[in-house]
Design an enzyme around this catalytic site. Structure first.
Site, PDB file in Angstrom:
ATOM      1  N   LYS A  94       0.379   4.763   7.067  1.00  0.00           N
ATOM      2  CA  LYS A  94      -0.158   5.148   5.886  1.00  0.00           C
ATOM      3  C   LYS A  94       0.745   6.676   5.723  1.00  0.00           C
ATOM      4  O   LYS A  94       1.946   7.237   6.793  1.00  0.00           O
ATOM      5  CB  LYS A  94      -0.919   5.288   5.898  1.00  0.00           C
ATOM      6  N   SER A 126       1.170  -1.240  -0.100  1.00  0.00           N
ATOM      7  CA  SER A 126      -0.190  -0.318   0.125  1.00  0.00           C
ATOM      8  C   SER A 126       0.593   1.125   0.068  1.00  0.00           C
ATOM      9  O   SER A 126      -0.124   2.503  -0.343  1.00  0.00           O
ATOM     10  CB  SER A 126      -1.025  -0.504   1.408  1.00  0.00           C
TER      11      SER A 126
END
Length: 249
Positions: A105, A44
């Protein structure tokens, strides 16, 4: 004589136990208050972070919350010695859905911001972020078949830049979203691999400040998909030498 030898053995065993105890205390203190290792489990965050990367996060950067401690213990609210994150920081945080699972993230939205994705373009407070095409980026490790992405350089309103990947600007649900207004004390997270990231656009939602565990700092190890756990020789052959000790931006 035997009595003296037995006494020496007991003292030696006690010294060993003390050494192990203090070694554990020191290791846990470093992990809790200074640096904690983290392994990248998914794609990701390509191209910034790759599957097989191992990095350190600094626990002291934003102060300490209950999630700074193993098993989120002790149980208290808020942060002590708090320092606020900045837009563009790459952070590890506890998934708000269970307060147990670690995610990594990039912080895209700050408290009070309005965030929206339109045709794959990130908009912050109604203004599209600057995006420049870099070229084609191919992911050919830890996948069944190679996948080609378009790589862009994205620049935040404050000037921080980093690279992101897009499969397309209109093939995923996350390429067009509603406008999110971020509540006070919360942050909006997105993965750099924009079309392959479960983040604040979907299940993750807003992330409270106390859920942020630390800031990603640098890689200390990285290996490709040729590594075989039972073959020590492959551990060396699989090392991505050029990625070692790279600072995370």
């Amino acid at each position: 004589m035997e009595h003296i030898d037995d006494k020496k053995k007991e003292e030696s065993l006690l010294d060993t136990i003390k050494t192990v105890f203090w070694a554990i205390v020191i290791a846990m203190s470093i992990r809790t208050f200074l640096f904690e290792p983290y392994k990248i489990p998914s794609g990701s965050m390509y191209p910034t972070l790759q599957v097989g990367d191992f990095l350190f996060i600094s626990k002291y950067t934003y102060g300490y919350s209950k999630h700074s401690f193993p098993f989120s213990f002790p149980n208290f609210k808020g942060r002590i010695w708090q320092d606020l994150p900045e837009r563009g920081d790459v952070v590890v945080f506890k998934y708000p859905g269970d307060n147990k699972t670690d995610y990594i993230k990039r912080i895209i939205g700050m408290p009070g911001d309005k965030i929206q994705v339109i045709d794959g373009r990130l908009h912050i407070n109604g203004t599209p972020t600057k995006r420049e095409k870099v070229g084609t980026y191919t992911i050919d490790e830890y996948v069944i078949l190679p996948v080609d992405f378009t790589e862009y350089k994205e620049t935040m309103p404050e000037g921080k830049s980093y690279n992101i990947l897009e499969l397309s600007d209109n093939i995923r649900l996350v390429d067009n979203t509603v406008e999110f207004e971020i509540p006070e004390g919360n942050y909006f997270m997105m993965g750099d691999n924009r079309d392959n990231s479960n983040d604040s656009r979907r299940d993750v939602g807003f992330v409270p400040l106390e859920n942020i565990e630390g800031k990603a700092r640098f890689l200390f190890y990285s290996h490709d998909d040729t590594v075989v756990w039972y073959n020590p020789i492959s551990w060396v052959r699989a090392i991505r030498w050029k990625r070692l000790f790279n600072k995370i931006k």
